[in-house]
Design a protein around this motif. Structure first.
Motif, PDB file in Angstrom:
ATOM      1  N   PRO A 142      49.268  31.542  30.755  1.00 51.12           N
ATOM      2  CA  PRO A 142      48.017  31.263  31.678  1.00 51.12           C
ATOM      3  C   PRO A 142      46.975  30.653  31.062  1.00 51.12           C
ATOM      4  O   PRO A 142      46.766  30.823  29.993  1.00 51.12           O
ATOM      5  CB  PRO A 142      47.990  32.644  32.169  1.00 51.12           C
ATOM      6  CG  PRO A 142      48.331  33.451  31.049  1.00 51.12           C
ATOM      7  CD  PRO A 142      49.529  32.890  30.539  1.00 51.12           C
ATOM      8  N   GLY A 143      46.001  29.738  31.865  1.00 47.97           N
ATOM      9  CA  GLY A 143      44.773  29.493  31.275  1.00 47.97           C
ATOM     10  C   GLY A 143      43.803  30.570  31.219  1.00 47.97           C
ATOM     11  O   GLY A 143      44.136  31.724  31.762  1.00 47.97           O
ATOM     12  N   HIS A 144      42.679  30.355  30.867  1.00 47.15           N
ATOM     13  CA  HIS A 144      41.496  31.156  30.700  1.00 47.15           C
ATOM     14  C   HIS A 144      40.234  30.797  31.744  1.00 47.15           C
ATOM     15  O   HIS A 144      39.228  30.991  31.084  1.00 47.15           O
ATOM     16  CB  HIS A 144      41.428  31.616  29.435  1.00 47.15           C
ATOM     17  CG  HIS A 144      42.552  32.020  28.617  1.00 47.15           C
ATOM     18  ND1 HIS A 144      42.923  33.299  28.752  1.00 47.15           N
ATOM     19  CD2 HIS A 144      43.395  31.494  27.716  1.00 47.15           C
ATOM     20  CE1 HIS A 144      43.879  33.587  27.909  1.00 47.15           C
ATOM     21  NE2 HIS A 144      44.284  32.444  27.345  1.00 47.15           N
ATOM     22  N   ASP A 145      40.471  29.880  32.448  1.00 51.72           N
ATOM     23  CA  ASP A 145      39.066  29.746  33.363  1.00 51.72           C
ATOM     24  C   ASP A 145      38.936  30.841  34.397  1.00 51.72           C
ATOM     25  O   ASP A 145      39.850  31.431  34.816  1.00 51.72           O
ATOM     26  CB  ASP A 145      39.576  28.487  34.062  1.00 51.72           C
ATOM     27  CG  ASP A 145      39.895  27.022  33.407  1.00 51.72           C
ATOM     28  OD1 ASP A 145      39.319  27.132  32.171  1.00 51.72           O
ATOM     29  OD2 ASP A 145      40.497  26.002  33.523  1.00 51.72           O
ATOM     30  N   ASN A 152      44.701  28.460  36.699  1.00 48.25           N
ATOM     31  CA  ASN A 152      45.161  28.772  35.595  1.00 48.25           C
ATOM     32  C   ASN A 152      46.652  28.983  35.647  1.00 48.25           C
ATOM     33  O   ASN A 152      47.432  29.217  34.549  1.00 48.25           O
ATOM     34  CB  ASN A 152      44.529  30.406  35.131  1.00 48.25           C
ATOM     35  CG  ASN A 152      43.299  30.247  34.820  1.00 48.25           C
ATOM     36  OD1 ASN A 152      42.806  29.986  34.105  1.00 48.25           O
ATOM     37  ND2 ASN A 152      42.516  30.755  35.792  1.00 48.25           N
ATOM     38  N   ALA A 153      47.301  28.344  36.791  1.00 48.17           N
ATOM     39  CA  ALA A 153      48.703  28.202  36.719  1.00 48.17           C
ATOM     40  C   ALA A 153      49.481  29.596  36.470  1.00 48.17           C
ATOM     41  O   ALA A 153      50.415  29.518  35.526  1.00 48.17           O
ATOM     42  CB  ALA A 153      49.119  27.053  35.920  1.00 48.17           C
ATOM     43  N   PRO A 186      52.109  39.726  34.217  1.00 49.34           N
ATOM     44  CA  PRO A 186      50.828  39.330  34.777  1.00 49.34           C
ATOM     45  C   PRO A 186      49.777  39.843  33.774  1.00 49.34           C
ATOM     46  O   PRO A 186      49.981  40.824  33.058  1.00 49.34           O
ATOM     47  CB  PRO A 186      50.568  39.840  35.989  1.00 49.34           C
ATOM     48  CG  PRO A 186      51.649  40.987  36.171  1.00 49.34           C
ATOM     49  CD  PRO A 186      52.951  40.642  35.118  1.00 49.34           C
ATOM     50  N   THR A 187      48.610  39.178  33.873  1.00 49.89           N
ATOM     51  CA  THR A 187      47.483  39.668  33.088  1.00 49.89           C
ATOM     52  C   THR A 187      46.248  39.920  34.128  1.00 49.89           C
ATOM     53  O   THR A 187      45.253  40.494  33.523  1.00 49.89           O
ATOM     54  CB  THR A 187      46.773  38.520  31.838  1.00 49.89           C
ATOM     55  OG1 THR A 187      46.717  37.242  32.875  1.00 49.89           O
ATOM     56  CG2 THR A 187      48.042  38.265  31.133  1.00 49.89           C
ATOM     57  N   ARG A 188      46.361  39.568  35.431  1.00 44.74           N
ATOM     58  CA  ARG A 188      45.421  39.915  36.359  1.00 44.74           C
ATOM     59  C   ARG A 188      45.941  40.936  37.425  1.00 44.74           C
ATOM     60  O   ARG A 188      46.987  40.227  37.975  1.00 44.74           O
ATOM     61  CB  ARG A 188      44.715  38.814  36.991  1.00 44.74           C
ATOM     62  CG  ARG A 188      44.271  37.682  35.822  1.00 44.74           C
ATOM     63  CD  ARG A 188      42.855  38.053  35.083  1.00 44.74           C
ATOM     64  NE  ARG A 188      42.748  37.201  34.090  1.00 44.74           N
ATOM     65  CZ  ARG A 188      41.452  37.339  33.554  1.00 44.74           C
ATOM     66  NH1 ARG A 188      40.571  37.909  33.918  1.00 44.74           N
ATOM     67  NH2 ARG A 188      41.486  36.447  32.308  1.00 44.74           N
ATOM     68  N   TYR A 189      45.389  41.999  37.683  1.00 40.80           N
ATOM     69  CA  TYR A 189      45.719  42.895  38.666  1.00 40.80           C
ATOM     70  C   TYR A 189      44.715  43.118  39.722  1.00 40.80           C
ATOM     71  O   TYR A 189      43.529  43.112  39.394  1.00 40.80           O
ATOM     72  CB  TYR A 189      46.324  44.274  38.155  1.00 40.80           C
ATOM     73  CG  TYR A 189      47.420  44.037  37.329  1.00 40.80           C
ATOM     74  CD1 TYR A 189      48.664  44.216  37.748  1.00 40.80           C
ATOM     75  CD2 TYR A 189      47.250  43.849  35.937  1.00 40.80           C
ATOM     76  CE1 TYR A 189      49.814  44.230  36.828  1.00 40.80           C
ATOM     77  CE2 TYR A 189      48.329  43.883  34.947  1.00 40.80           C
ATOM     78  CZ  TYR A 189      49.732  44.103  35.310  1.00 40.80           C
ATOM     79  OH  TYR A 189      50.673  43.868  34.674  1.00 40.80           O
ATOM     80  N   VAL A 190      45.165  43.289  40.988  1.00 40.82           N
ATOM     81  CA  VAL A 190      44.287  43.905  42.016  1.00 40.82           C
ATOM     82  C   VAL A 190      44.893  45.144  42.450  1.00 40.82           C
ATOM     83  O   VAL A 190      46.125  44.831  42.803  1.00 40.82           O
ATOM     84  CB  VAL A 190      44.017  42.928  43.126  1.00 40.82           C
ATOM     85  CG1 VAL A 190      43.035  43.388  44.177  1.00 40.82           C
ATOM     86  CG2 VAL A 190      43.131  41.613  42.542  1.00 40.82           C
ATOM     87  N   PHE A 191      44.468  46.278  42.317  1.00 44.34           N
ATOM     88  CA  PHE A 191      44.834  47.595  42.913  1.00 44.34           C
ATOM     89  C   PHE A 191      44.161  48.063  44.200  1.00 44.34           C
ATOM     90  O   PHE A 191      42.999  48.448  44.189  1.00 44.34           O
ATOM     91  CB  PHE A 191      44.859  48.445  41.846  1.00 44.34           C
ATOM     92  CG  PHE A 191      45.499  48.485  40.710  1.00 44.34           C
ATOM     93  CD1 PHE A 191      47.157  48.794  41.110  1.00 44.34           C
ATOM     94  CD2 PHE A 191      45.237  47.973  39.744  1.00 44.34           C
ATOM     95  CE1 PHE A 191      47.970  48.673  39.704  1.00 44.34           C
ATOM     96  CE2 PHE A 191      46.263  47.747  38.533  1.00 44.34           C
ATOM     97  CZ  PHE A 191      47.442  48.288  38.577  1.00 44.34           C
ATOM     98  N   ASP A 192      44.684  47.174  45.605  1.00 40.28           N
ATOM     99  CA  ASP A 192      44.243  47.934  46.736  1.00 40.28           C
ATOM    100  C   ASP A 192      44.537  49.539  46.973  1.00 40.28           C
ATOM    101  O   ASP A 192      45.436  49.734  46.265  1.00 40.28           O
ATOM    102  CB  ASP A 192      44.352  46.815  47.661  1.00 40.28           C
ATOM    103  CG  ASP A 192      43.545  46.968  48.948  1.00 40.28           C
ATOM    104  OD1 ASP A 192      42.540  47.900  48.945  1.00 40.28           O
ATOM    105  OD2 ASP A 192      43.684  46.280  49.905  1.00 40.28           O
ATOM    106  N   HIS A 196      44.027  41.532  31.203  1.00 38.95           N
ATOM    107  CA  HIS A 196      42.803  40.833  30.822  1.00 38.95           C
ATOM    108  C   HIS A 196      41.633  41.072  32.100  1.00 38.95           C
ATOM    109  O   HIS A 196      40.494  41.247  31.606  1.00 38.95           O
ATOM    110  CB  HIS A 196      42.944  39.351  30.778  1.00 38.95           C
ATOM    111  CG  HIS A 196      43.630  38.912  29.705  1.00 38.95           C
ATOM    112  ND1 HIS A 196      43.576  37.707  28.968  1.00 38.95           N
ATOM    113  CD2 HIS A 196      44.462  39.370  28.834  1.00 38.95           C
ATOM    114  CE1 HIS A 196      44.258  37.561  28.228  1.00 38.95           C
ATOM    115  NE2 HIS A 196      44.799  38.660  27.832  1.00 38.95           N
ATOM    116  N   GLY A 197      42.095  41.595  33.287  1.00 38.26           N
ATOM    117  CA  GLY A 197      41.352  41.554  34.172  1.00 38.26           C
ATOM    118  C   GLY A 197      41.994  42.755  35.305  1.00 38.26           C
ATOM    119  O   GLY A 197      43.129  42.408  35.659  1.00 38.26           O
ATOM    120  N   VAL A 198      41.100  43.812  35.713  1.00 41.42           N
ATOM    121  CA  VAL A 198      41.791  44.675  36.686  1.00 41.42           C
ATOM    122  C   VAL A 198      40.349  44.893  37.649  1.00 41.42           C
ATOM    123  O   VAL A 198      39.444  45.283  37.438  1.00 41.42           O
ATOM    124  CB  VAL A 198      42.268  45.865  36.128  1.00 41.42           C
ATOM    125  CG1 VAL A 198      42.830  46.880  37.016  1.00 41.42           C
ATOM    126  CG2 VAL A 198      42.999  45.770  35.012  1.00 41.42           C
TER     127      VAL A 198
END
Length: 921
Positions: free
Chosen positions: A186-189, A264-265, A427-433, A674-676
């Motif tokens: 993945p990209g890092h934008d 970031n595809a 994945p490196t990005r997560y959203v935990f609703d 990388h982000g949560v």
């Protein structure tokens, strides 16, 4: 044909000429009983949901025409509420308002469905007729009607009768998936706040009527922080975002997530706790991708393997059809669904849960890969497999809608293997609703249980079906034999594994333990567990509830049994580990010879060995070692239990849970993410101190274990709760008196005119109150539905409750946490008593670690906050929250929004308050 609708006290029957008859329950019972197994003198009886009808009349089985079965055949993979009103609504027929009209509507619905078949016969008759013929041989009451609608004479031999199973071979009608090259990293934008706001504006405009709110825009901009580039290894961006009800957090986080995925595809995984929110999320993404084909490329709903229909299991069930012709009805309806399903998801997807209720678990939900016996590329249906489709689509997707159970199961695998099972495409990005549920989800994912059921499942996974077992398990040898060929080393290892597996509980282990005659080290250990539990809890055994006791001090023989079982598990773990290593070497040694399918299969087997055998056996041995040493590591809690159901033993266990399961969760997030973003309407506790509220959120989400800075922000609900709601604590009802509690529920529900949710802290109390007040509500024209009573899954009950504004629903925790009913359908909540946490062994350990009484208060406030949050879901909603427990401490009332009046009064005044507040303009 006659149609029957059954209420609590009586029933209504209507014939095709429109004659209406009111029947008592006894008369309805006799009417349905008279024709079981044969023809009725006055023709067949049409009902909606035969199982629910039978239960309401206290009948074991009934032979009827069920309109839901016809609906499932004619409109497969389509949803309708399993009620006469629900079917009529889905067919665009007039919605009936009385029981007589409901009965009439059943006749109309059946006619409409058969009419649709007749219209489609020129195009579909060739495909549908063989299936209907096969179902006729299985005794399907609808078969003759369906065949006639298709233009086929049910009494004549036709080409359709000569290959009855052709319509069942659904795999011949499914598309194959194609391998795609692996995605790059993945990209890092990052995502700027203004980009998030702009995407949110686009999403709101796409819906046409969505209201723009400043708080929602600010929330979306804050959520973008989770999508900024990571600045240092092992220091992910961790964002805690509380968004009060009405903020619109779903679109708020979809906005920056979708921007990041496009730039970031790479996919963002959005994880929820309830299936309802997964469905809601899927629906909201129509705004982003209005074209279904584009959405299908970019959005994937992912769940665990055990959620998906297995074509091989279905084929094996078909093979048994000659010996079990009665299964043709269920298999035919399953084939119809499987041909049209979007993704094969049976748990919360497009499989109607009521169809599983009607057909039974064996013919529906047990068709999933619940036993972990997938043979991967050796399966004839591998290229059409729903699970493989889903996994491949997820790698190419932008947004993956997952659930906490799946995400944390992957996390637990990484934690148990020290990162060895890290997927490069993970994945490196997560959203935990629904982030307030992360703690309990992690608690489940990172726990271990050495029990008769778990041990028996592992034995069956290794050995396959044994003599006397009702199982179609294939066993490890059968799943591997064509893969290993003449590899003598691997064959010897499988022999050793099979031999060692006989130490695990075998067929009939529970009966042997009941008779005090265990066989093998595992059963001997479980008998000692049973003895210790009942030695310490003998006075509670008659109550029928599950029992538990500490591991120390041990009864005679427990340590010795633990030692022997540990030795047996070591003898099992060694060849299992060697087999996994041999298969890994095969990937390396034969890299130039193995095609993609073979490599995928070997990798799958290695993963299964880890997940199904090596990881649990390692955990069991660690637990047994602690038991023998007499000391449990400080980060864990161990205990023994006897699980009981209906007054009888069903399992015995040694348990291990983390005191703080968010510690391993945070460790995995630190290593992989990388982000949560963790978000919910109820992240914070609501005590007097603002800082204390965030401390509770940190504890429940793992934020306190995350290295680096944690960003926290909250946006209050835009609703005026002081005007829209009331909280009433009833002070003169004895919560221990079933008569008084039932009378209070009855009068409060009548005062509200329905639209009421009754919440209970115990199933027994729910059942008692239901039995005492259902007739009175029925007389008043108010339908009462109940979890644990109606033979419908919780999601379906909630759907019915939402659709019928004057109905009432009783439930426990699952209803309190998973319900979203905007509008007047929910205007009253009645809680039977203060929902204090259950003081079991695990809770006592956590209470000591997390603040004693303050921890109890926090958990209770959060439950009250969640329950109250169900009441006002959109602008214009009004409602009353009733607590029937006068012992509710004032310190817990901070769970309710600031400004909401908390009135303490007697039942009479509470009834007047409900009637007056809900009737006021």
């Amino acid at each position: 044909m006659r149609a029957l609708v059954v209420g609590v006290r009586g029933a209504v029957m209507v014939d095709v000429h429109g004659e209406v008859r009111s029947l008592s329950s006894a008369q309805a019972r006799r009417t349905l009983s008279s024709g079981i197994g044969g023809k009725r003198p006055h023709g067949p009886v049409l009902v909606c949901h035969g199982r629910a009808t039978a239960k309401r009349l206290d009948l074991e089985t009934i032979h009827v025409l069920d309109v839901l079965e016809l609906f499932a055949f004619v409109r497969p993979a389509r949803f309708c509420l399993p009620t006469a009103r629900g079917v009529a609504q889905e067919l665009d027929l007039p919605i009936p308002a009385t029981m007589a009209r409901e009965a009439e509507s059943l006749l109309g619905s059946a006619a409409a469905l058969l009419g649709q078949l007749a219209e489609d016969a020129p195009l579909l008759g060739r495909d549908l007729a063989p299936t209907a013929w096969a179902m006729k041989q299985g005794g399907w009451p609808w078969a003759d009607y369906v065949l006639a609608a298709l233009g086929v004479d049910p009494g004549r031999d036709t080409p359709h009768t000569r290959n009855l199973l052709e319509g069942f071979r659904v795999w011949n009608k499914l598309k194959e998936w194609e391998e795609r090259p692996p995605e790059g990293p993945p990209g890092h934008d990052g995502v700027a706040p203004d980009e998030a706001r702009a995407r949110l504006d686009f999403l709101l405009g796409a819906g046409g009527k969505a209201e723009r709110r400043r708080q929602q825009s600010d929330y979306s901009a804050g959520a973008a922080e989770a999508f900024t580039p990571m600045a240092a290894e092992g220091r992910p961006h961790f964002i805690l975002a509380e968004a009060g009800t009405g903020i619109g957090k779903t679109l708020g986080y979809i906005a920056p997530a979708s921007v990041w995925a496009e730039k970031n595809a790479a996919p963002v995984w959005i994880s929820t706790f309830t299936r309802n929110l997964q469905r809601q999320l899927d629906g909201e993404l129509d705004r982003l991708y209005p074209d279904p084909d584009e959405k299908n490329r970019h959005v994937v709903v992912r769940k665990g393997r055990e959620n998906y229909f297995c074509l091989l299991n279905f084929e094996e069930a078909l093979a048994r059809l000659p010996a079990r012709p009665q299964d043709a009805v269920a298999l035919g309806l399953m084939a119809r669904w499987a041909q049209f399903t979007r993704d094969g998801d049976m748990i919360g997807g497009d499989f109607p849960a009521w169809l599983g209720d009607l057909l039974g678990r064996a013919m529906t939900w047990d068709m999933t890969d619940t036993r972990g016996e997938c043979v991967y590329s050796a399966c004839a249906h591998y290229k059409r497999c729903f699970i493989e489709h889903s996994q491949r689509r997820a790698r190419q997707a932008r947004l993956v809608i997952a659930n906490h159970a799946l995400v944390l199961a992957h996390a637990a695998m990484m934690e148990a293997t020290g990162g060895a099972q890290r997927d490069p495409s993970a994945p490196t990005r997560y959203v935990f609703d629904e982030g307030h549920h992360l703690f309990s989800a992690a608690d489940s994912a990172f726990s271990a249980q050495l029990s008769g059921r778990e041990g028996g499942d592992l034995r069956r996974w290794i050995l396959g079906a044994e003599e006397g077992a009702r199982s179609r398990s294939r066993g490890l040898k059968a799943r591997l034999e064509d893969l290993i060929g003449d590899d003598g080393k691997v064959q010897d290892l499988i022999v050793d594994i099979r031999k060692a597996a006989h130490a695990l509980p075998g067929v009939g282990w529970l009966q042997r333990l009941s008779g005090g005659q265990p066989y093998g080290p595992a059963e001997t250990f479980l008998l000692c567990v049973r003895d210790q539990v009942y030695a310490r809890c003998a006075h509670k055994r008659a109550g029928g509830y599950s029992l538990e006791t500490p591991t120390r001090p041990p009864v005679d023989g427990l340590f010795e049994a633990a030692r022997d079982l540990d030795d047996a598990l070591r003898a099992l773990a060694q060849p299992l580990g060697a087999l996994a290593a041999c298969l890994a070497d095969k990937l390396d040694d034969e890299a130039d010879e193995l095609d993609s399918a073979q490599r995928a299969r070997i990798e799958g087997v290695i993963l299964s060995l880890q997940r199904r055998a090596l990881i649990p056996v390692k955990a069991w041995r660690a637990m047994l070692d602690s038991l023998r040493q007499g000391e449990t590591p400080a980060e864990f809690v161990d205990w023994l239990s006897a699980e009981r159901l209906g007054g009888r033993d069903v399992d015995f266990s040694l348990h291990r849970h983390w005191v703080d399961p968010m510690a391993p969760f945070a460790e995995v997030m630190e290593a992989s993410a990388h982000g949560v973003l963790v978000t919910s309407a109820t992240l914070r506790d609501a005590p007097d101190s603002e800082n204390a509220g965030w401390l509770a959120a940190d504890r429940r989400t793992g934020a306190r274990h995350i290295p680096g800075d944690v960003v926290r922000f909250a946006h209050a609900s835009p609703f005026d709760y002081a005007q829209a709601s009331r909280v009433v604590v009833v002070t003169d009802v004895n919560k221990n008196s079933a008569d008084q509690v039932a009378a209070a529920y009855r009068e409060l529900l009548l005062a509200a005119g329905g639209g009421a949710l009754g919440l209970f802290t115990a199933i027994n109390r729910l059942r008692t109150v239901y039995a005492r007040i259902a007739p009175a509500l029925d007389d008043a024209g108010l339908a009462l539905y109940a979890q644990h009573i109606d033979p419908l899954d919780t999601g379906t009950l909630i759907d019915i409750f939402r659709a019928e504004p004057n109905s009432c629903l009783f439930g426990t925790d699952a209803v309190r946490d998973g319900i979203d009913v905007p509008g007047s359908s929910l205007r009253l909540i009645v809680f039977d008593r203060v929902p204090w946490p259950r003081p079991d062994i695990l809770h006592k350990a956590r209470r000591q670690a997390f603040g004693m009484g303050a921890y109890d208060d926090m958990l209770t406030r959060l439950k009250l906050k969640q329950a109250f949050g169900r009441l006002v879901r959109q602008q214009g909603d009004r409602g009353v929250f009733i607590m029937l427990d006068g012992a509710l401490p004032t310190r817990l009332t901070t769970a309710f929004p600031e400004g909401v009046e908390v009135l303490r009064c007697g039942l009479k005044d509470a009834i007047a308050e409900v009637r007056g507040f809900l009737s006021a303009p």
